[in-house]
Every structure is written in structure tokens, then in C-alpha cells.
Design a protein around this motif. Structure first.
Motif, PDB file in Angstrom:
ATOM      1  N   THR A  79       0.892  -0.952  -0.026  1.00  0.00           N
ATOM      2  CA  THR A  79      -0.064   0.108   0.097  1.00  0.00           C
ATOM      3  C   THR A  79       1.031   1.162  -0.030  1.00  0.00           C
ATOM      4  N   PRO A  80       1.239   1.621  -1.209  1.00  0.00           N
ATOM      5  CA  PRO A  80       2.385   2.511  -1.256  1.00  0.00           C
ATOM      6  C   PRO A  80       1.890   4.006  -1.050  1.00  0.00           C
ATOM      7  N   SER A  81       0.784   4.276  -0.625  1.00  0.00           N
ATOM      8  CA  SER A  81       0.293   5.944  -0.612  1.00  0.00           C
ATOM      9  C   SER A  81      -0.938   5.967   0.665  1.00  0.00           C
ATOM     10  N   ASP A  82      -0.867   7.192   1.227  1.00  0.00           N
ATOM     11  CA  ASP A  82      -1.726   7.125   2.512  1.00  0.00           C
ATOM     12  C   ASP A  82      -3.070   7.832   1.958  1.00  0.00           C
ATOM     13  N   HIS A  83      -3.364   8.050   0.531  1.00  0.00           N
ATOM     14  CA  HIS A  83      -4.582   8.524   0.037  1.00  0.00           C
ATOM     15  C   HIS A  83      -4.684   8.008  -1.518  1.00  0.00           C
ATOM     16  N   ARG A  84      -5.871   7.776  -1.813  1.00  0.00           N
ATOM     17  CA  ARG A  84      -6.229   7.374  -3.278  1.00  0.00           C
ATOM     18  C   ARG A  84      -5.676   7.915  -4.239  1.00  0.00           C
ATOM     19  N   ARG A  85      -5.014   7.276  -5.266  1.00  0.00           N
ATOM     20  CA  ARG A  85      -4.452   8.049  -6.395  1.00  0.00           C
ATOM     21  C   ARG A  85      -4.846   7.681  -7.651  1.00  0.00           C
ATOM     22  N   GLY A  86      -5.428   6.468  -7.929  1.00  0.00           N
ATOM     23  CA  GLY A  86      -5.933   5.717  -8.792  1.00  0.00           C
ATOM     24  C   GLY A  86      -5.013   4.707  -9.430  1.00  0.00           C
ATOM     25  N   ALA A  87      -5.750   4.045 -10.479  1.00  0.00           N
ATOM     26  CA  ALA A  87      -5.029   2.638 -11.311  1.00  0.00           C
ATOM     27  C   ALA A  87      -3.529   3.169 -11.653  1.00  0.00           C
ATOM     28  N   GLY A  88      -3.594   4.361 -12.446  1.00  0.00           N
ATOM     29  CA  GLY A  88      -2.379   4.527 -13.001  1.00  0.00           C
ATOM     30  C   GLY A  88      -1.068   4.674 -12.236  1.00  0.00           C
ATOM     31  N   ALA A  89      -1.446   5.242 -11.177  1.00  0.00           N
ATOM     32  CA  ALA A  89      -0.403   5.876 -10.168  1.00  0.00           C
ATOM     33  C   ALA A  89       0.030   4.371  -9.561  1.00  0.00           C
ATOM     34  N   MET A  90      -0.888   3.604  -9.173  1.00  0.00           N
ATOM     35  CA  MET A  90      -0.735   2.243  -8.522  1.00  0.00           C
ATOM     36  C   MET A  90       0.170   1.575  -9.619  1.00  0.00           C
ATOM     37  N   ARG A  91      -0.169   1.344 -10.793  1.00  0.00           N
ATOM     38  CA  ARG A  91       0.857   0.617 -12.036  1.00  0.00           C
ATOM     39  C   ARG A  91       2.234   1.276 -11.902  1.00  0.00           C
ATOM     40  N   ASN A  92       2.370   2.639 -11.847  1.00  0.00           N
ATOM     41  CA  ASN A  92       3.536   3.297 -11.871  1.00  0.00           C
ATOM     42  C   ASN A  92       4.412   2.767 -10.703  1.00  0.00           C
ATOM     43  N   LEU A  93       3.877   2.886  -9.332  1.00  0.00           N
ATOM     44  CA  LEU A  93       4.454   2.569  -8.217  1.00  0.00           C
ATOM     45  C   LEU A  93       5.066   0.956  -8.358  1.00  0.00           C
ATOM     46  N   GLY A  94       3.834   0.154  -8.969  1.00  0.00           N
ATOM     47  CA  GLY A  94       4.168  -1.432  -9.009  1.00  0.00           C
ATOM     48  C   GLY A  94       5.396  -1.508  -9.770  1.00  0.00           C
ATOM     49  N   VAL A  95       5.617  -0.873 -10.933  1.00  0.00           N
ATOM     50  CA  VAL A  95       6.554  -1.212 -12.056  1.00  0.00           C
ATOM     51  C   VAL A  95       8.097  -0.810 -11.163  1.00  0.00           C
ATOM     52  N   LYS A  96       8.077   0.366 -10.695  1.00  0.00           N
ATOM     53  CA  LYS A  96       9.103   0.878  -9.732  1.00  0.00           C
ATOM     54  C   LYS A  96       9.658  -0.148  -8.797  1.00  0.00           C
ATOM     55  N   TRP A  97       8.596  -0.827  -8.146  1.00  0.00           N
ATOM     56  CA  TRP A  97       8.738  -1.672  -6.844  1.00  0.00           C
ATOM     57  C   TRP A  97       9.536  -3.265  -7.628  1.00  0.00           C
ATOM     58  N   VAL A  98       8.880  -3.716  -8.596  1.00  0.00           N
ATOM     59  CA  VAL A  98       9.406  -4.921  -9.060  1.00  0.00           C
ATOM     60  C   VAL A  98      10.541  -4.743  -9.586  1.00  0.00           C
ATOM     61  N   ALA A  99      11.000  -3.771 -10.103  1.00  0.00           N
ATOM     62  CA  ALA A  99      12.278  -3.614 -10.830  1.00  0.00           C
ATOM     63  C   ALA A  99      13.218  -3.544  -9.700  1.00  0.00           C
ATOM     64  N   GLU A 100      12.951  -2.732  -8.711  1.00  0.00           N
ATOM     65  CA  GLU A 100      13.865  -2.565  -7.542  1.00  0.00           C
ATOM     66  C   GLU A 100      14.046  -3.852  -6.534  1.00  0.00           C
ATOM     67  N   ASN A 101      12.914  -4.500  -6.409  1.00  0.00           N
ATOM     68  CA  ASN A 101      13.020  -5.569  -5.464  1.00  0.00           C
ATOM     69  C   ASN A 101      13.162  -6.964  -5.938  1.00  0.00           C
ATOM     70  N   TRP A 102      12.580  -7.020  -7.194  1.00  0.00           N
ATOM     71  CA  TRP A 102      12.615  -8.446  -7.875  1.00  0.00           C
ATOM     72  C   TRP A 102      13.516  -8.573  -9.453  1.00  0.00           C
ATOM     73  N   GLY A 103      13.935  -7.450  -9.556  1.00  0.00           N
ATOM     74  CA  GLY A 103      14.690  -7.241 -10.875  1.00  0.00           C
ATOM     75  C   GLY A 103      13.940  -8.080 -12.004  1.00  0.00           C
ATOM     76  N   ALA A 104      12.539  -7.537 -12.120  1.00  0.00           N
ATOM     77  CA  ALA A 104      12.029  -8.457 -13.036  1.00  0.00           C
ATOM     78  C   ALA A 104      12.063  -8.023 -14.446  1.00  0.00           C
ATOM     79  N   GLN A 105      12.224  -8.853 -15.362  1.00  0.00           N
ATOM     80  CA  GLN A 105      12.639  -8.547 -16.732  1.00  0.00           C
ATOM     81  C   GLN A 105      11.544  -7.875 -17.624  1.00  0.00           C
ATOM     82  N   TYR A 106      10.334  -8.507 -17.245  1.00  0.00           N
ATOM     83  CA  TYR A 106       9.148  -8.054 -17.877  1.00  0.00           C
ATOM     84  C   TYR A 106       8.034  -7.890 -16.994  1.00  0.00           C
ATOM     85  N   VAL A 107       7.196  -7.172 -17.365  1.00  0.00           N
ATOM     86  CA  VAL A 107       5.866  -6.471 -16.481  1.00  0.00           C
ATOM     87  C   VAL A 107       4.656  -6.793 -17.475  1.00  0.00           C
ATOM     88  N   ALA A 108       3.749  -7.339 -16.808  1.00  0.00           N
ATOM     89  CA  ALA A 108       2.330  -7.358 -17.179  1.00  0.00           C
ATOM     90  C   ALA A 108       1.193  -6.804 -16.415  1.00  0.00           C
TER      91      ALA A 108
END
Length: 302
Positions: A79-108
Motif C-alpha cells: 500500500t504505497p500511498s496514504d490516499h487514493r491515487r488511481g490505477a495509473g499511479a498504482m501501476r507506476n509505483l508497481g513497476v518501480k517496486w518490481v524493478a527494484e525488489n525483484w529485478g523483473a525482466q518483463y511486466v504485465a
């Protein structure tokens, strides 16, 4: 001294092939259906594919139940934010997180309230081994009126026509470093993202692989924005009528629906100067004109 857990994390960061990102706000029942299905399809592929749920400040049972089920269903929830930000923001934060924490080669990107073909994940993982920068698959849609159900398959007359793919994020697995930003704080963000994404992939000279099978099933029976779009398609009203008759309140559409449609059109207009590729720019302008006409006649939506 490295612990077993840190060793496992380091190994995963080097080997993770695909991260599936699911933006989520409420709708616990549907999300559990999707997460159970992803657990089933990932059996034997746990080191190649992981699932990240990005919680957009859910205020129903989702925030209580899902964190307790992470180990059982094999997903990670943040839960990366303390207020509602929308699906777009959640996807952006998700891409950053999986790149930094999992080193994911691809994202879906999947949505929590949709369905998957029985073997979607293994098929996608196999396709990623072909070495493409983006893998695209087909989908089926389920509507309230069965006559409106559709199937779309990526069968282009030429491989160069890939950018005519529908704009939905859930049709693509893309190399993580090539994923473009989604517009934030909008209910309907797919068109703007896809114009940016198509332009970036075109500029990169990306290679594509097409799966000519409907791996994803888009459930159009419950989504607020989808329901609004379909209603306006069948009951066209001008913008003035929509406002004076308080249509969104009467029909119980999302309260930001019309204002977000207007903001989307404004962002599409501003996006003209960002797009480098002439073919993508032509598509953008065609879409912009269509949406302006749609807004004025009441046939609005994506």
C-alpha cells in the motif's frame, strides 16, 4: 554473513522473468478469484513469475483479508500511498517496486475483476523465451448483453501494424525498462498510456511476439467506467444534458467519470507534441477527434 532469505532474494532478482502487477481498490471477492487462479497457474513457475498487488487505499474488507492471504496465495501486497491515487499511479509505483525488489525482466498488468484463460501464465512465460521486447495476446469480453460479447486476436496483415493493438494494458507483457508512465489520478488512463507506450516501442525498434489466442477475459459487466461508457453509447446525450440531468448521479456512475473524460481529452491534446513517430501521432489525433465528437454527442468513454 548472508542469510538464506537474502540469498533467495538475490537469486530471485537475477532470475525473475515476469512480474504481474494488479492495481486494486476494494472488490475483494473478484480479487480473490483472480489471485487463486494465478496461484494455480504459477505452480512450477514460482521462480519465473510473481504477483504484486498494489493496494490503492482500499476501505473495505480487502485491506484486512488480503494481507493475511499473501503466503497462502503466493502474492505480495503493498500500500504505497496514504490516499487514493488511481490505477495509473498504482501501476507506476508497481513497476518501480518490481524493478527494484525483484529485478523483473518483463511486466504485465492484470485487473483484479477479470478472468484468465486456463493456461494463460504458462503460455505467456513460454512466449517471453522468444526474446521479444513485447508479447501481445488476444482477449474475449463478457458483456451484460451476450450479443455484445467479442473476441479480439492479434492477427495483423503485417507485423508493422502491431500498434493497432487495443489500448488495454492487460494485453501486453513488456520489458520493464521500456514500460512508460501511466497518467495519474485519472479513472480512465489507458489511451494516453498506450500512445506513449507505442511511441516508445516504435522509437526503440522493439521486437514483438503475438499469441493468437484469447488469454485474457475482460469482464465488462461490473466495471463502473465500462458500464458508463456502454450506457452513453446506447443513450447519447450532449455534455449539457449530462450536466443538467445529473446523469452520472442518477445512473450511479463514478462521480468523476465525465470530468475525467474531459481531462483525458485535454491530455491527449497536450500529448501531440510528445509523440515522435508520425504513425502514432496520426493515431493519437484520430482518437482525439473521435473523443471530442463523442463528448459533445454523449457517446463518451473508452
Amino acid at each position: 554473513m548472508k542469510t538464506k532469505k537474502s540469498d533467495e532474494k538475490g537469486r530471485l532478482a537475477k532470475t525473475l522473468k515476469l512480474a504481474i502487477i494488479i492495481p486494486l481498490r476494494n472488490n475483494c471477492k473478484s480479487s480473490l478469484r483472480m489471485l487463486h487462479e494465478l496461484k494455480r497457474q504459477r505452480v512450477g513457475f514460482e521462480n519465473e513469475c510473481r504477483v504484486l498487488v498494489v493496494n490503492d487505499c482500499s476501505d473495505d474488507e480487502t485491506k484486512i483479508l488480503l494481507p493475511q492471504l499473501q503466503d497462502e496465495l503466493g502474492f505480495t501486497m503493498i500500500t504505497p500511498s496514504d490516499h487514493r491515487r488511481g490505477a495509473g499511479a498504482m501501476r507506476n509505483l508497481g513497476v518501480k517496486w518490481v524493478a527494484e525488489n525483484w529485478g523483473a525482466q518483463y511486466v504485465a498488468f492484470f485487473d483484479a475483476d477479470d478472468y484468465l484463460h486456463d493456461h494463460a501464465v504458462p503460455i505467456i512465460l513460454d512466449a517471453l523465451d522468444k526474446g521479444a521486447d513485447s508479447v501481445i495476446w488476444g482477449f474475449a469480453s463478457i458483456c451484460n448483453d451476450p450479443n455484445d460479447n467479442r473476441i479480439w486476436l492479434p492477427k495483423f496483415k503485417s507485423p508493422d501494424q502491431w500498434y493497432h493493438t487495443p489500448v488495454a494494458p492487460w494485453l501486453h507483457a513488456i520489458r520493464t525498462h521500456l514500460v512508460q508512465q501511466f497518467p495519474e489520478e485519472l479513472l480512465t488512463d489507458d489511451v494516453i498510456w498506450w500512445m506513449r507506450q507505442a511511441d516508445a516501442l516504435m522509437s526503440y525498434g522493439a521486437k514483438f511476439y503475438f499469441i493468437t489466442s484469447p488469454l485474457y477475459i475482460y469482464d465488462k459487466t461490473s466495471g463502473g467506467c465500462t458500464r458508463a461508457s456502454e450506457w452513453f453509447g446506447k443513450h447519447p446525450k450532449t455534455l449539457e444534458q449530462i450536466i443538467t440531468e445529473d446523469v452520472c448521479k442518477v445512473q450511479r456512475f463514478p462521480d468523476r467519470y465525465v470530468s475525467d473524460c474531459i481531462r483525458n481529452i485535454a491530455e491527449l491534446y497536450d500529448l501531440r507534441n510528445e509523440i515522435e513517430n508520425e504513425e502514432i501521432r496520426d493515431l493519437l489525433l484520430e482518437r482525439f477527434k473521435r473523443d471530442v465528437i463523442g463528448l459533445m454527442t454523449g457517446r463518451i468513454g473508452w
